[in-house]
Motif scaffolding. Structure first.
Motif, PDB file in Angstrom:
ATOM      1  N   ASN A  47       0.802  -1.223   0.000  1.00  0.00           N
ATOM      2  CA  ASN A  47       0.000   0.000   0.000  1.00  0.00           C
ATOM      3  C   ASN A  47       0.833   1.271   0.000  1.00  0.00           C
ATOM      4  OD1 ASN A  47      -2.799  -0.582  -0.063  1.00  0.00           O
ATOM      5  ND2 ASN A  47      -2.719  -1.377   2.013  1.00  0.00           N
ATOM      6  N   LEU A  48       1.992   1.232   0.633  1.00  0.00           N
ATOM      7  CA  LEU A  48       2.773   2.446   0.827  1.00  0.00           C
ATOM      8  C   LEU A  48       3.745   2.759  -0.306  1.00  0.00           C
ATOM      9  CD1 LEU A  48       3.650   2.214   4.627  1.00  0.00           C
ATOM     10  CD2 LEU A  48       2.043   3.773   3.535  1.00  0.00           C
ATOM     11  N   ALA A  49       4.004   1.783  -1.161  1.00  0.00           N
ATOM     12  CA  ALA A  49       5.020   1.961  -2.198  1.00  0.00           C
ATOM     13  C   ALA A  49       4.640   3.080  -3.160  1.00  0.00           C
ATOM     14  CB  ALA A  49       5.221   0.662  -2.959  1.00  0.00           C
ATOM     15  N   ILE A  50       5.666   3.821  -3.566  1.00  0.00           N
ATOM     16  CA  ILE A  50       5.462   4.911  -4.517  1.00  0.00           C
ATOM     17  C   ILE A  50       5.814   4.454  -5.927  1.00  0.00           C
ATOM     18  CG2 ILE A  50       6.154   7.259  -5.136  1.00  0.00           C
ATOM     19  CD1 ILE A  50       6.805   7.687  -2.147  1.00  0.00           C
ATOM     20  N   SER A  51       6.908   3.732  -6.060  1.00  0.00           N
ATOM     21  CA  SER A  51       7.308   3.234  -7.379  1.00  0.00           C
ATOM     22  C   SER A  51       7.890   1.835  -7.236  1.00  0.00           C
ATOM     23  CB  SER A  51       8.313   4.182  -8.040  1.00  0.00           C
ATOM     24  OG  SER A  51       9.499   4.285  -7.282  1.00  0.00           O
ATOM     25  N   SER A  52       8.122   1.200  -8.383  1.00  0.00           N
ATOM     26  CA  SER A  52       8.552  -0.195  -8.412  1.00  0.00           C
ATOM     27  C   SER A  52       9.945  -0.364  -7.828  1.00  0.00           C
ATOM     28  CB  SER A  52       8.533  -0.716  -9.845  1.00  0.00           C
ATOM     29  OG  SER A  52       9.097  -2.006  -9.916  1.00  0.00           O
ATOM     30  N   SER A  53      10.096  -1.391  -6.993  1.00  0.00           N
ATOM     31  CA  SER A  53      11.429  -1.754  -6.506  1.00  0.00           C
ATOM     32  C   SER A  53      11.905  -3.048  -7.153  1.00  0.00           C
ATOM     33  CB  SER A  53      11.429  -1.884  -4.979  1.00  0.00           C
ATOM     34  OG  SER A  53      10.379  -2.699  -4.544  1.00  0.00           O
ATOM     35  N   THR A  54      10.979  -3.959  -7.424  1.00  0.00           N
ATOM     36  CA  THR A  54      11.373  -5.231  -8.030  1.00  0.00           C
ATOM     37  C   THR A  54      11.800  -5.058  -9.480  1.00  0.00           C
ATOM     38  OG1 THR A  54       9.068  -5.718  -8.601  1.00  0.00           O
ATOM     39  CG2 THR A  54       9.878  -6.549  -6.498  1.00  0.00           C
ATOM     40  N   GLY A  55      11.108  -4.199 -10.200  1.00  0.00           N
ATOM     41  CA  GLY A  55      11.445  -3.985 -11.609  1.00  0.00           C
ATOM     42  C   GLY A  55      12.820  -3.371 -11.783  1.00  0.00           C
ATOM     43  N   ILE A  56      13.126  -2.354 -10.998  1.00  0.00           N
ATOM     44  CA  ILE A  56      14.443  -1.718 -11.112  1.00  0.00           C
ATOM     45  C   ILE A  56      15.530  -2.651 -10.607  1.00  0.00           C
ATOM     46  CG2 ILE A  56      14.129  -0.533  -8.899  1.00  0.00           C
ATOM     47  CD1 ILE A  56      16.241   0.645 -11.914  1.00  0.00           C
ATOM     48  N   SER A  57      15.215  -3.492  -9.621  1.00  0.00           N
ATOM     49  CA  SER A  57      16.193  -4.456  -9.133  1.00  0.00           C
ATOM     50  C   SER A  57      16.620  -5.405 -10.243  1.00  0.00           C
ATOM     51  CB  SER A  57      15.603  -5.262  -7.965  1.00  0.00           C
ATOM     52  OG  SER A  57      16.471  -6.288  -7.568  1.00  0.00           O
ATOM     53  N   THR A  58      15.651  -5.923 -10.979  1.00  0.00           N
ATOM     54  CA  THR A  58      15.960  -6.821 -12.096  1.00  0.00           C
ATOM     55  C   THR A  58      16.817  -6.120 -13.139  1.00  0.00           C
ATOM     56  OG1 THR A  58      13.884  -8.013 -11.731  1.00  0.00           O
ATOM     57  CG2 THR A  58      14.939  -8.277 -13.882  1.00  0.00           C
ATOM     58  N   ALA A  59      16.494  -4.858 -13.414  1.00  0.00           N
ATOM     59  CA  ALA A  59      17.258  -4.100 -14.413  1.00  0.00           C
ATOM     60  C   ALA A  59      18.698  -3.881 -13.960  1.00  0.00           C
ATOM     61  CB  ALA A  59      16.576  -2.758 -14.672  1.00  0.00           C
ATOM     62  N   LEU A  60      18.901  -3.597 -12.683  1.00  0.00           N
ATOM     63  CA  LEU A  60      20.256  -3.365 -12.171  1.00  0.00           C
ATOM     64  C   LEU A  60      21.070  -4.662 -12.147  1.00  0.00           C
ATOM     65  CD1 LEU A  60      19.637  -0.864  -9.224  1.00  0.00           C
ATOM     66  CD2 LEU A  60      20.184  -0.364 -11.610  1.00  0.00           C
ATOM     67  N   GLU A  61      20.431  -5.762 -11.780  1.00  0.00           N
ATOM     68  CA  GLU A  61      21.142  -7.043 -11.792  1.00  0.00           C
ATOM     69  C   GLU A  61      21.593  -7.398 -13.204  1.00  0.00           C
ATOM     70  OE1 GLU A  61      18.816 -10.055  -9.842  1.00  0.00           O
ATOM     71  OE2 GLU A  61      19.483  -9.423  -7.853  1.00  0.00           O
ATOM     72  N   LEU A  62      20.792  -7.031 -14.201  1.00  0.00           N
ATOM     73  CA  LEU A  62      21.157  -7.280 -15.603  1.00  0.00           C
ATOM     74  C   LEU A  62      22.372  -6.450 -16.001  1.00  0.00           C
ATOM     75  CD1 LEU A  62      20.201  -8.902 -18.080  1.00  0.00           C
ATOM     76  CD2 LEU A  62      18.883  -6.890 -18.775  1.00  0.00           C
ATOM     77  N   VAL A  63      22.428  -5.208 -15.547  1.00  0.00           N
ATOM     78  CA  VAL A  63      23.593  -4.350 -15.830  1.00  0.00           C
ATOM     79  C   VAL A  63      24.864  -4.992 -15.281  1.00  0.00           C
ATOM     80  CG1 VAL A  63      24.704  -2.147 -15.246  1.00  0.00           C
ATOM     81  CG2 VAL A  63      22.305  -2.189 -15.962  1.00  0.00           C
ATOM     82  N   ILE A  64      24.795  -5.475 -14.048  1.00  0.00           N
ATOM     83  CA  ILE A  64      25.981  -6.079 -13.424  1.00  0.00           C
ATOM     84  C   ILE A  64      26.385  -7.355 -14.155  1.00  0.00           C
ATOM     85  CG2 ILE A  64      26.846  -7.157 -11.311  1.00  0.00           C
ATOM     86  CD1 ILE A  64      24.919  -5.198  -9.803  1.00  0.00           C
ATOM     87  N   ALA A  65      25.397  -8.203 -14.471  1.00  0.00           N
ATOM     88  CA  ALA A  65      25.699  -9.473 -15.137  1.00  0.00           C
ATOM     89  C   ALA A  65      26.320  -9.269 -16.511  1.00  0.00           C
ATOM     90  CB  ALA A  65      24.424 -10.308 -15.252  1.00  0.00           C
ATOM     91  N   GLU A  66      25.831  -8.276 -17.247  1.00  0.00           N
ATOM     92  CA  GLU A  66      26.287  -8.090 -18.628  1.00  0.00           C
ATOM     93  C   GLU A  66      27.497  -7.176 -18.757  1.00  0.00           C
ATOM     94  OE1 GLU A  66      22.928  -6.791 -20.892  1.00  0.00           O
ATOM     95  OE2 GLU A  66      21.986  -8.794 -20.921  1.00  0.00           O
ATOM     96  N   GLU A  67      27.613  -6.187 -17.873  1.00  0.00           N
ATOM     97  CA  GLU A  67      28.660  -5.179 -18.048  1.00  0.00           C
ATOM     98  C   GLU A  67      29.755  -5.228 -16.987  1.00  0.00           C
ATOM     99  OE1 GLU A  67      26.958  -1.263 -18.802  1.00  0.00           O
ATOM    100  OE2 GLU A  67      25.070  -2.209 -19.427  1.00  0.00           O
TER     101      GLU A  67
END
Length: 704
Positions: A414-434
């Motif tokens: 209820n309290l969340a303002i924006s996505s945390s899981t979506g950005i987490s997946t995106a950041l993990e992809l950056v680390i894995a690939e770059e």
């Protein structure tokens, strides 16, 4: 509901579940106000979701421990009552979602078949007590804190002093000075210590009080450098008594322990704690750690099925980053990375059965949303990896920069303002690939929360993010607040991350790229990230990231949050981390009567300290009801006591020999003896009856 009640062997749990079913029925019939019912269900682990009409159930696992049977039981319950997903949390709980309220008593009864509870997993209670996942096997530990964490959990579960506090209480036990349970950010934290006294080894704890994250982080105060182990639970009890009496209740944003300590000052807070000691149920609480049950180990001659390791290079990386030799030198332990803390019931059962021959019957949920498998023979490590590999959970880099912690965010909260899981997946992809080599880097931690409340622990991250929003051209877009420089120092000392800058959410990956490339290019040899941050300073990183805040270059996709298909809109609901204040006079009088009944039961069972506290609660709840009837709002129990004297006793409305304060605060002037318990109960009962008559008389006059 009768069909499952008789299956329960524990009469205390049975009473809880029957009471829950009764309260749900009364709520459905309109006999319990919605806000009052919210506090009741929260204290029973039932939490509202962002989606209407369904509940999140928080399953309380003290110090994160699950037996294999409990893991399977939770999986089966998730299939029957939820979606078949298990969400591992930063408090070492398991959460399941989309549960019907009416089915929660039955769900609880199924969990209890394997001694699993949801009691006090939410609400204004002592929440799950966390501990270092390595406790008991940590090569650095002076002793195993598990028996002490377990005793603390059991002592305060259903304890009347902490059933309806102003806000929640979070406690932790670290296994060593490494402080991997973050004692510095808890309401109360304990770090094990050993001293030699007269040639004897004496166990104790460094105790910290008043820490917390959220929108206003505070580092905890050191209450004791060394408190002998038998004094730990009595000290905690005294602290909770002070918090219950003096803590804020009207403004939930100022109601945590850290704010009370700040308001009173630590010296005065400590004086009040010492003053409460006489009223404690016990003056000493020794814990026989030597009698703690031995861990159920796997068979030494386990026969394994045929298996293959598909990726030998990945196995070596996994062994280097996820496995470690235990304090028990003949064994290894292995961590399991669980992305976003989500693991299905199907995979869980698959792992339970395949791993049963080679791991101990003691699996720990870790505070960074993973799992720890223990007592693995070195020769069995390849088999364990192959089982995880088949299940899709064999990624190396546990607790590295690649292993990002994130709360559920806007997925369910209820309290969340924006996505945390979506950005987490995106950041993990950056680390894995770059930045693939950073899978070995355990210095830098990335933590993400969907709002400022820090359920994802962004406030103690080397690189933290929390959900926010920005406006551009009259439209709202999702944003991330970037925080830098948080983390553990050790022995109760921690660092709170600095808020550096806010950027559009879709630029989160570019923030990470900029930070890591700058660190790789400019850090000195062996210089850790936080050391580099300190050397360069906050302004340096603000300037580095400032170009990413330019709203003049926004594109349409910037107005859509990670993992969403629609344009972003803030939709913040009512938070349920604690109940709101109930201001209905009749409801408060009813609560006073319930406390009186609980007190009578406690006295009949010779639980005199509990009976005394229920009597105390009767005084407070009843006085609050009468004050509210006069239009007087109160924000602490101390305020209620003082205001009752001011508006009732001193004005002559309430005949009383002496003051109400003197009457009520007998509680911390007397030991919890049978004679005092009975005397105090009788005084509380007389006060309640007098209050009920006063209320009826007032109502009759008003009606004329």
């Amino acid at each position: 509901m009768q069909s499952f009640r008789t299956e329960l062997e524990n009469p205390v749990v049975e009473r809880d579940i029957i009471e829950l079913e009764k309260k749900i029925r009364l709520f459905r019939e309109g006999q319990i106000p919605e806000e009052k019912f919210r506090s009741l269900r929260l204290a029973r682990g039932i939490y509202g979701q962002r989606q209407p009409g369904v509940q999140m159930i928080r399953i309380k696992l003290p110090y994160g421990k699950m037996t294999l049977e409990q893991w399977k039981r939770i999986s089966d319950v998730s299939d029957e009552y939820s979606t078949g997903n298990l969400h591992l949390t930063t408090r070492q709980d398991v959460q399941i979602h989309f549960v019907s309220l009416d089915r929660t008593p039955e769900l609880w009864s199924k969990l209890d078949l394997d001694d699993i509870t949801i009691r006090e997993a939410c609400g204004n209670t002592v929440r799950n007590i966390t501990a270092s996942d390595r406790a008991g096997i940590d090569p650095q530990e002076p002793f195993d804190v598990t028996p002490y964490a377990d005793a603390t959990f059991r002592y305060f579960l259903r304890n009347p002093i902490c059933q309806d506090m102003g806000r929640k209480i979070k406690m932790s036990f670290s296994s060593s000075d490494a402080d991997t349970a973050w004692s510095f950010m808890h309401d109360m934290g304990a770090i094990p210590k050993v001293r030699i006294v007269n040639g004897e080894e004496v166990r104790g704890f460094k105790v910290l009080v008043g820490g917390g994250l959220g929108a206003q982080p505070y580092l905890a105060h050191v209450a004791h450098e060394f408190l002998e182990a038998d004094q730990l639970i009595p000290y905690i009890e005294s602290v909770l008594r002070v918090f219950d009496r003096h803590g804020e209740r009207a403004s939930r944003h100022k109601a945590r322990m850290k704010f009370l300590v700040q308001k009173l000052g630590f010296e005065e807070f400590s004086r009040l704690v010492a003053e409460e000691r006489i009223a404690n149920k016990v003056q000493s609480y020794p814990i026989d750690a030597a009698a703690w049950p031995e861990t159920e180990l796997p068979a030494a001659d386990a026969i394994l099925p045929a298996y293959t390791v598909k990726d030998a290079k990945k196995y070596e990386a996994w062994k280097a980053t996820n496995a470690f030799r235990q304090r028990q030198a003949d064994y290894y332990a292995a961590y399991v990375r669980v992305p976003l803390g989500n693991i299905s019931s199907v995979i869980s059962r698959q792992l339970v059965e395949a791993l049963r021959p080679v791991v101990a019957n003691d699996v720990r949920v870790t505070a960074n949303q993973g799992l720890l498998l223990k007592y693995i023979q070195p020769a069995h490590l390849p088999y364990v990896f192959s089982v995880l590999e088949t299940a899709g959970f064999a990624e190396p880099g546990f607790d590295s920069i690649a292993d990002i912690t994130a709360c559920p965010g806007t997925d369910t909260c209820n309290l969340a303002i924006s996505s945390s899981t979506g950005i987490s997946t995106a950041l993990e992809l950056v680390i894995a690939e770059e930045f693939p080599d950073l899978v070995y880097n355990k210095d830098i931690k990335i933590k993400i929360s969907g709002c400022m409340n820090s359920c994802g622990q962004h406030g103690i991250a080397s690189i933290g993010f929390h959900g926010s929003s920005l406006k551009s051209g009259g439209k709202v877009l999702p944003a991330l607040q970037v925080l830098l420089g948080g983390g553990i120092v050790g022995d109760g000392v921690g660092r709170v991350a600095d808020k550096v800058i806010k950027v559009p959410s879709k630029r989160g990956p570019d923030v990470l790229r900029a930070l890591l490339r700058n660190y790789e290019a400019n850090a000195q040899q062996h210089e850790k990230f936080n050391e580099y941050y300190d050397r360069q300073g906050e302004k340096y990183f603000y300037d580095l990231l400032k170009p990413l805040t330019d709203l003049g270059t926004l594109e349409d996709e910037d107005f859509v949050d990670w993992g969403q298909g629609d344009k972003f809109a803030t939709a913040i609901g009512v938070g349920e981390c604690a109940s709101v204040v109930i201001d209905l006079v009749a409801t408060l009088l009813f609560e006073g009567e319930e406390k009186l009944q609980s007190g009578k039961i406690a006295l009949d069972e010779k639980q005199y300290a509990d009976g005394i506290y229920h009597s105390y609660s009767t005084f407070v709840q009843t006085a609050k009801a009468l004050l509210l009837g006069e239009g007087v709002s109160c924000n602490t129990q101390t305020g209620i006591i003082n205001d009752f004297d001011k508006h009732f006793v001193e004005t002559g409305k309430w005949p009383l020999d002496g003051s109400f304060k003197t009457l009520v605060l007998q509680i911390n002037q007397n030991e919890p003896s049978e004679s005092f318990a009975k005397q105090y109960y009788q005084q509380a009962e007389d006060f309640y009856k007098q209050a009920h008559a006063f209320r009826n008389q007032t109502a009759a006059v008003t009606a004329q």
